[in-house]
Design a protein around this motif. Structure first.
Motif, mmCIF file in Angstrom:
data_model
loop_
_atom_site.group_PDB
_atom_site.id
_atom_site.type_symbol
_atom_site.label_atom_id
_atom_site.label_comp_id
_atom_site.label_asym_id
_atom_site.label_seq_id
_atom_site.Cartn_x
_atom_site.Cartn_y
_atom_site.Cartn_z
ATOM 1 N N GLU A 149 -2.998 3.964 -0.318
ATOM 2 C CA GLU A 149 -2.675 4.862 -1.434
ATOM 3 C C GLU A 149 -1.941 6.098 -0.930
ATOM 4 O OE1 GLU A 149 -6.422 5.647 -3.251
ATOM 5 O OE2 GLU A 149 -6.516 3.707 -4.293
ATOM 6 N N GLU A 174 1.528 5.187 -0.193
ATOM 7 C CA GLU A 174 2.207 4.659 -1.388
ATOM 8 C C GLU A 174 2.906 3.332 -1.095
ATOM 9 O OE1 GLU A 174 4.837 7.708 -2.736
ATOM 10 O OE2 GLU A 174 3.209 8.964 -3.513
ATOM 11 N N THR A 175 2.158 2.422 -0.477
ATOM 12 C CA THR A 175 2.695 1.105 -0.154
ATOM 13 C C THR A 175 2.757 0.223 -1.395
ATOM 14 O OG1 THR A 175 0.498 0.252 0.400
ATOM 15 C CG2 THR A 175 1.787 1.226 2.183
ATOM 16 N N GLU A 176 3.535 -0.847 -1.284
ATOM 17 C CA GLU A 176 3.654 -1.787 -2.407
ATOM 18 C C GLU A 176 2.323 -2.481 -2.674
ATOM 19 O OE1 GLU A 176 6.120 -5.892 -3.531
ATOM 20 O OE2 GLU A 176 6.695 -4.682 -1.787
ATOM 21 N N HIS A 177 1.577 -2.798 -1.616
ATOM 22 C CA HIS A 177 0.275 -3.442 -1.759
ATOM 23 C C HIS A 177 -0.814 -2.381 -1.838
ATOM 24 C CE1 HIS A 177 1.857 -7.478 -0.748
ATOM 25 N NE2 HIS A 177 2.665 -6.805 0.068
ATOM 26 N N CYS A 178 -1.743 -2.567 -2.769
ATOM 27 C CA CYS A 178 -2.850 -1.623 -2.909
ATOM 28 C C CYS A 178 -4.106 -2.111 -2.203
ATOM 29 C CB CYS A 178 -3.156 -1.353 -4.378
ATOM 30 S SG CYS A 178 -3.596 -2.825 -5.325
ATOM 31 N N SER A 203 1.019 -10.408 2.770
ATOM 32 C CA SER A 203 0.500 -9.045 2.681
ATOM 33 C C SER A 203 0.314 -8.443 4.069
ATOM 34 C CB SER A 203 -0.813 -9.020 1.901
ATOM 35 O OG SER A 203 -1.812 -9.787 2.548
ATOM 36 N N ASP A 214 3.778 -7.446 5.354
ATOM 37 C CA ASP A 214 4.282 -6.229 4.723
ATOM 38 C C ASP A 214 3.532 -4.987 5.198
ATOM 39 O OD1 ASP A 214 6.119 -7.720 3.298
ATOM 40 O OD2 ASP A 214 4.855 -7.879 1.509
#
Length: 285
Positions: free
Chosen positions: A114, A117-121, A140, A143
């Motif tokens: 968080e 601010e990555t694409e995966h949470c 995942s 990435d």
């Protein structure tokens, strides 16, 4: 679909099938073929479910022989073993388990994602019975490989493979390879396709593998974006090319199960009667 509780021996399976048969009012002499996923308690030569079903049919009609097929989707999934990705999957599974097994680690990792601010949470588990999840897990980890390495180092559990260019290249190939397999798997699971349509999907996939194999040899990676990002060496490219070719040869086995019946299914009116295999001819009553 019938759920089973307790043991699942060949006898348990046969009793459950027989009960369903009676409930639905089906006749054993109308049974033509059975498709399974190939596990021993189904396909056992002497006491498997298929053997018991054949014996039951033989009691009614000694001349009737059932046709046994291996599930086309399960065959496709087994093809992943040809890609020889265990050294990649084992490390990735270890990484995910380290992050997810302890609640504190998991919360801190999610907070890190968080913050960046990555694409995966989050990062998910892979379960052996849900084949598509493997590709998602590998993607995942690819990435988030930098965030994972930073997190693990801070926790005193660095992952040396994430700094190994050879392993990273193998991970990139595994990501693209599983993505290709998952794409086919999802198409095969679409509702309502006929067997010849599934067969054609398999044929198209084999041609795609042949094309990709030749392109990899020439370092053309436009259809394998993750592998392209990994920038593999020439030796790696040759190995990946041979692995895709081995996968294509493995997929040929999918073809043999229904190859003889393809034209009969697609264009029955155009098939010469003499060319029809005996097992597909209608029996006279």
């Amino acid at each position: 679909m019938q759920s089973m509780k307790g043991t699942t021996t060949d006898n348990d399976l046969f009793m459950e099938v027989s009960a369903c048969w009676d409930t639905l009012g089906l006749k054993w002499d109308k049974l033509v073929g059975v498709t399974t996923d190939g596990c021993p308690n189904l396909t056992g030569k002497n006491v498997g479910l298929l053997k018991r079903m054949q014996d039951k049919v033989t009691e009614i009609d000694p001349e009737q022989k059932l046709v046994f097929l291996h599930c086309i989707m399960h065959q496709e999934v087994l093809g992943k073993s040809v890609l020889k990705m265990n050294h990649v999957v084992d490390v990735v599974t270890k990484i995910v388990n380290f992050i997810r097994a302890r609640a504190l680690n998991h919360r801190q990792f999610v907070a890190l994602l968080e913050e960046n601010e990555t694409e995966h949470c989050d990062i998910g588990y892979h379960t052996a019975v849900r084949w598509v999840s493997l590709g998602k897990m590998l993607k995942s980890v690819w990435d988030l490989r930098e965030e994972i390495q930073d997190f693990c180092v801070k926790k005193g559990n660095g992952i040396p493979q994430l700094s190994d260019a050879d392993w990273i290249a193998d991970l990139g190939f595994a990501v693209d390879g599983t993505a290709l397999m998952n794409e086919l798997n999802v198409k095969l699971q679409c509702k309502g396709p006929f067997v010849h349509e599934m067969y054609n999907l398999g044929k198209a996939f084999m041609r795609k593998l042949q094309l990709l194999s030749s392109q990899i040899e020439d370092n053309i990676l436009s259809h394998l974006p993750t592998l392209k990002e990994a920038a593999p060496s020439a030796d790696h490219l040759l190995r990946y090319s041979s692995m895709l070719e081995a996968l294509r040869e493995f997929m040929e086995m999918m073809k043999t199960a229904i190859y003889d019946a393809e034209n009969l299914i697609c264009s029955p009116g155009a098939v010469c009667k003499k060319a029809v295999p005996e097992q597909y001819e209608r029996r006279k009553s």
